[in-house]
Every structure is written in C-alpha cells, then in structure tokens.
Scaffold this motif. Structure first.
Motif, PDB file in Angstrom:
ATOM      1  N   GLY A   1       0.818  -1.202   0.000  1.00  0.00           N
ATOM      2  CA  GLY A   1       0.000   0.000   0.000  1.00  0.00           C
ATOM      3  C   GLY A   1       0.856   1.258   0.000  1.00  0.00           C
ATOM      4  N   VAL A   2       0.446   2.230  -0.813  1.00  0.00           N
ATOM      5  CA  VAL A   2       1.138   3.521  -0.882  1.00  0.00           C
ATOM      6  C   VAL A   2       0.088   4.625  -0.852  1.00  0.00           C
ATOM      7  CG1 VAL A   2       2.660   5.019  -2.223  1.00  0.00           C
ATOM      8  CG2 VAL A   2       2.978   2.536  -2.310  1.00  0.00           C
ATOM      9  N   VAL A   3       0.237   5.576   0.055  1.00  0.00           N
ATOM     10  CA  VAL A   3      -0.628   6.751   0.122  1.00  0.00           C
ATOM     11  C   VAL A   3       0.277   7.978   0.142  1.00  0.00           C
ATOM     12  CG1 VAL A   3      -2.316   8.042   1.478  1.00  0.00           C
ATOM     13  CG2 VAL A   3      -2.503   5.543   1.304  1.00  0.00           C
ATOM     14  N   TYR A   4       0.068   8.886  -0.820  1.00  0.00           N
ATOM     15  CA  TYR A   4       0.985  10.016  -1.009  1.00  0.00           C
ATOM     16  C   TYR A   4       0.221  11.322  -1.085  1.00  0.00           C
ATOM     17  CZ  TYR A   4       4.231  13.081  -3.619  1.00  0.00           C
ATOM     18  OH  TYR A   4       5.004  14.132  -4.054  1.00  0.00           O
ATOM     19  N   ASN A   5       0.562  12.247  -0.182  1.00  0.00           N
ATOM     20  CA  ASN A   5       0.022  13.603  -0.217  1.00  0.00           C
ATOM     21  C   ASN A   5       1.088  14.516  -0.814  1.00  0.00           C
ATOM     22  OD1 ASN A   5      -0.878  16.209   0.160  1.00  0.00           O
ATOM     23  ND2 ASN A   5      -1.505  15.917   2.279  1.00  0.00           N
ATOM     24  N   PRO A   6       0.938  14.942  -2.071  1.00  0.00           N
ATOM     25  CA  PRO A   6       1.985  15.753  -2.708  1.00  0.00           C
ATOM     26  C   PRO A   6       2.081  17.165  -2.140  1.00  0.00           C
ATOM     27  CG  PRO A   6       0.086  15.578  -4.144  1.00  0.00           C
ATOM     28  CD  PRO A   6      -0.175  14.661  -2.991  1.00  0.00           C
ATOM     29  N   PHE A   7       1.038  17.635  -1.462  1.00  0.00           N
ATOM     30  CA  PHE A   7       1.080  18.965  -0.872  1.00  0.00           C
ATOM     31  C   PHE A   7       2.021  19.014   0.327  1.00  0.00           C
ATOM     32  CE2 PHE A   7      -3.043  18.648  -2.988  1.00  0.00           C
ATOM     33  CZ  PHE A   7      -3.024  19.799  -3.770  1.00  0.00           C
ATOM     34  N   SER A   8       1.981  17.976   1.144  1.00  0.00           N
ATOM     35  CA  SER A   8       2.827  17.909   2.338  1.00  0.00           C
ATOM     36  C   SER A   8       4.086  17.084   2.116  1.00  0.00           C
ATOM     37  CB  SER A   8       2.039  17.302   3.504  1.00  0.00           C
ATOM     38  OG  SER A   8       1.686  15.955   3.212  1.00  0.00           O
ATOM     39  N   GLU A   9       4.172  16.406   0.962  1.00  0.00           N
ATOM     40  CA  GLU A   9       5.275  15.484   0.664  1.00  0.00           C
ATOM     41  C   GLU A   9       5.343  14.354   1.689  1.00  0.00           C
ATOM     42  OE1 GLU A   9       7.108  14.894  -1.769  1.00  0.00           O
ATOM     43  OE2 GLU A   9       7.081  16.675  -3.016  1.00  0.00           O
ATOM     44  N   GLU A  10       4.195  13.939   2.187  1.00  0.00           N
ATOM     45  CA  GLU A  10       4.162  12.795   3.096  1.00  0.00           C
ATOM     46  C   GLU A  10       3.805  11.536   2.318  1.00  0.00           C
ATOM     47  OE1 GLU A  10       3.426  14.336   7.553  1.00  0.00           O
ATOM     48  OE2 GLU A  10       1.599  14.039   6.368  1.00  0.00           O
ATOM     49  N   LEU A  11       4.640  10.533   2.483  1.00  0.00           N
ATOM     50  CA  LEU A  11       4.482   9.268   1.776  1.00  0.00           C
ATOM     51  C   LEU A  11       4.342   8.144   2.806  1.00  0.00           C
ATOM     52  CD1 LEU A  11       4.713   7.726  -1.040  1.00  0.00           C
ATOM     53  CD2 LEU A  11       7.115   7.415  -0.422  1.00  0.00           C
ATOM     54  N   PHE A  12       3.160   7.563   2.885  1.00  0.00           N
ATOM     55  CA  PHE A  12       2.890   6.440   3.784  1.00  0.00           C
ATOM     56  C   PHE A  12       2.976   5.145   2.979  1.00  0.00           C
ATOM     57  CE2 PHE A  12       0.652  10.099   5.473  1.00  0.00           C
ATOM     58  CZ  PHE A  12       0.892  10.042   6.839  1.00  0.00           C
TER      59      PHE A  12
ATOM     60  N   ARG B   1     -12.249  16.175  10.846  1.00  0.00           N
ATOM     61  CA  ARG B   1     -12.763  15.768   9.538  1.00  0.00           C
ATOM     62  C   ARG B   1     -11.794  16.271   8.468  1.00  0.00           C
ATOM     63  NH1 ARG B   1     -14.890  13.206   5.244  1.00  0.00           N
ATOM     64  NH2 ARG B   1     -16.467  14.355   4.076  1.00  0.00           N
ATOM     65  N   SER B   2     -11.098  15.364   7.797  1.00  0.00           N
ATOM     66  CA  SER B   2     -10.092  15.762   6.804  1.00  0.00           C
ATOM     67  C   SER B   2     -10.635  15.795   5.383  1.00  0.00           C
ATOM     68  CB  SER B   2      -8.894  14.814   6.861  1.00  0.00           C
ATOM     69  OG  SER B   2      -9.173  13.610   6.170  1.00  0.00           O
ATOM     70  N   GLY B   3     -11.593  14.929   5.066  1.00  0.00           N
ATOM     71  CA  GLY B   3     -12.103  14.840   3.712  1.00  0.00           C
ATOM     72  C   GLY B   3     -11.364  13.845   2.844  1.00  0.00           C
ATOM     73  N   SER B   4     -10.450  13.077   3.416  1.00  0.00           N
ATOM     74  CA  SER B   4      -9.729  12.041   2.683  1.00  0.00           C
ATOM     75  C   SER B   4      -9.662  10.781   3.533  1.00  0.00           C
ATOM     76  CB  SER B   4      -8.308  12.497   2.333  1.00  0.00           C
ATOM     77  OG  SER B   4      -7.513  11.414   1.882  1.00  0.00           O
ATOM     78  N   ALA B   5     -10.355   9.742   3.105  1.00  0.00           N
ATOM     79  CA  ALA B   5     -10.353   8.484   3.865  1.00  0.00           C
ATOM     80  C   ALA B   5      -8.963   7.877   3.932  1.00  0.00           C
ATOM     81  CB  ALA B   5     -11.331   7.496   3.225  1.00  0.00           C
ATOM     82  N   ALA B   6      -8.238   7.934   2.822  1.00  0.00           N
ATOM     83  CA  ALA B   6      -6.899   7.350   2.788  1.00  0.00           C
ATOM     84  C   ALA B   6      -5.990   8.020   3.809  1.00  0.00           C
ATOM     85  CB  ALA B   6      -6.307   7.476   1.381  1.00  0.00           C
ATOM     86  N   LEU B   7      -6.037   9.348   3.874  1.00  0.00           N
ATOM     87  CA  LEU B   7      -5.207  10.051   4.846  1.00  0.00           C
ATOM     88  C   LEU B   7      -5.690   9.815   6.273  1.00  0.00           C
ATOM     89  CD1 LEU B   7      -4.530  13.427   3.003  1.00  0.00           C
ATOM     90  CD2 LEU B   7      -2.931  11.547   3.388  1.00  0.00           C
ATOM     91  N   ASP B   8      -7.006   9.743   6.464  1.00  0.00           N
ATOM     92  CA  ASP B   8      -7.515   9.466   7.807  1.00  0.00           C
ATOM     93  C   ASP B   8      -6.987   8.135   8.335  1.00  0.00           C
ATOM     94  OD1 ASP B   8      -9.024  11.735   8.468  1.00  0.00           O
ATOM     95  OD2 ASP B   8     -10.703  11.064   7.255  1.00  0.00           O
ATOM     96  N   LEU B   9      -6.983   7.110   7.505  1.00  0.00           N
ATOM     97  CA  LEU B   9      -6.456   5.807   7.923  1.00  0.00           C
ATOM     98  C   LEU B   9      -4.969   5.904   8.254  1.00  0.00           C
ATOM     99  CD1 LEU B   9      -8.309   3.562   5.324  1.00  0.00           C
ATOM    100  CD2 LEU B   9      -8.602   3.455   7.805  1.00  0.00           C
ATOM    101  N   CYS B  10      -4.234   6.657   7.441  1.00  0.00           N
ATOM    102  CA  CYS B  10      -2.803   6.808   7.683  1.00  0.00           C
ATOM    103  C   CYS B  10      -2.515   7.627   8.937  1.00  0.00           C
ATOM    104  CB  CYS B  10      -2.137   7.453   6.468  1.00  0.00           C
ATOM    105  SG  CYS B  10      -2.069   6.385   5.014  1.00  0.00           S
TER     106      CYS B  10
END
Length: 255
Positions: A107-118, A177-186
């Motif tokens: 599994g890969v979850v990537y937020n390009p705004f924060s450059e956080e890669l889970f 409440r973030s609005g992103s399920a993938a980020l919430d799980l991470c």
C-alpha cells in the motif's frame, strides 16, 4: 515497492496544477471528478501496465469495474479528496494498493502537498517517509482524538450518522474531519489520531490505507466488527484496540 513509490510520486506536478483542478464534472450528488483525477489515473495505469503487465487494474475513474480477481490487482484512487482539491484545501492523496488472492500486500498513500508518503508491505511494518510508524497508545475514547467521515454523497443517512458522531464526540477529547479516507487511515496509523470511521467507503478509498493501518498495529473492521471485503463497499471503523471496542459499542446502539 520502490517501483510503486516512483510511479505514485511521479504524478505530483499533475496534482499541483491548479488550472486542471478547476476543470470539474459532477458524477453525482456532491461527487466530483476533475481533469486531475483523470490525468493521474491514466498516467499511473499506463506506468503499471509497463512495469506489471500481468496484473489487472481497478481505478475509481474507470468506466467499468470489470477485472480478474484471480490475478494480482492494483486498486487506485487517483485523488482521494477531490472536493478538497477543488477548494485547494491541500488534503488530497494518491492511494495505490496491490491486492493478491484477495489480500492487500502493498500500500502507498501520497500527499503531494505535504510530501508525506505512507507505505506498507504485509508483514514488514508501516512507514512515513521511510520512518517506522505505529498507532498511539490511546486505550479509551476519553484519551482519544477521533477522525470521522460525513458521507456527503448519502446525506439521507445523516440522522443516524450525526447521532453517532455526537455520542463519540461527547466521550472523546475531540473529533476531526479531513475529507480524505486514505489520509484518515494513515493518520491513525501514525498515531496522530486514535480512531476513524465512515460509512460506505469504496475499495479504492480504503485498500492501501487498511494495510498501512494494520501494519502499524491498528484494528480495522466493518461497523459490525467483522472483516472488511477489499472488493466491496464497506462501513469502516479503524482504531487502536481500546478505542475500537468503545466506538463499536456506540455503533451497536444506533445501527
């Protein structure tokens, strides 16, 4: 794993292009797709075909959900948090999972705004930018910060959902409440929050995040406490062991 990371992070410039984020189509009530979603999916799908020609593909923006479950299947949400993207809220992520024999193995979850890669591989732990992560030690809701989803596509379900939110809010320290399920799980996986729940998530919403959460020591089930089906829509509850137990009891009183 490195190949998947390179593929996912390669679409950063597409996501950050505000001119494309403004090209919007409404798929349903409060359900949008932008030119960014489509471009990201096309780019990642093409790269996966080159690198993993034997694998099948399931993406949120596919016009058909036909795929061969007997094969390895890549499950992609090109932009999880499209409404956030439209508003430049900067809480959007690419979510990519590899499912083999019905089990998420990468599994890969990537937020390009924060450059956080889970990232996570089954049996090998979960990581944020290469550093190991683990769920918090919160043992009770009184110690917990809980993230929630509001199911904006199904506002007819709001009465029960907001009753549950109130019950949890009154027992927890606070809710988010973030609005992103993938980020919430991470975020639960990284110990930033202690639990998360949302109704009727799609496989691409939770596939990658579910593995990252589990590899970080968290528990993820449906609202009945049973196993999630990676290829079906699910009501999702993910949390530390103690918080999971308490939230599950609150769910049982309402649903």
């Amino acid at each position: 794993m490195e190949t998947l990371i390179k593929i996912v992070t390669s679409v950063k410039d597409i996501i950050l292009d505000r001119s494309q984020a403004g090209k919007i189509t409404e798929k349903g009530a409060a359900d949008f797709v932008t030119a960014v979603d489509l471009s990201v999916q096309n780019e990642i799908k093409q790269q996966l075909k080159i690198q993993f020609p034997e694998a099948d593909f399931l993406g949120e923006e596919d016009k058909t959900s036909s795929f061969d479950r007997s094969k390895a299947v890549f499950v992609l949400d090109p932009v999880d948090g499209t409404t956030n993207l439209i508003h430049d809220y900067q809480m959007s992520a690419v979510s990519l999972a590899l499912v083999e024999n019905g089990v998420v193995t990468k599994g890969v979850v990537y937020n390009p705004f924060s450059e956080e890669l889970f990232t996570a591989e089954r049996g090998r732990g979960a990581y944020l930018n290469g550093i190991p992560i683990h769920v918090s030690g919160a043992a009770a809701l009184s110690d917990a910060l809980i993230s929630i989803g509001t199911s904006p596509y199904e506002k007819e379900r709001a009465d029960k959902l907001f009753k549950l939110l109130k019950h949890v809010f009154l027992k927890a320290q606070d809710i988010r409440r973030s609005g992103s399920a993938a980020l919430d799980l991470c975020f639960v996986a990284a110990g930033r929050t202690d639990g998360y729940f949302e109704q009727n998530l799609k496989p691409w919403d939770f596939a990658a995040g579910s593995l990252i959460l589990q590899e970080a020591g968290g528990i993820i089930t449906n609202f009945s406490g049973g196993d999630i089906n990676i290829f079906s829509n699910c009501d999702i509850l993910a949390a530390t062991a103690g918080c999971h137990h308490e939230i599950l009891k609150e769910i049982a009183t309402i649903y």
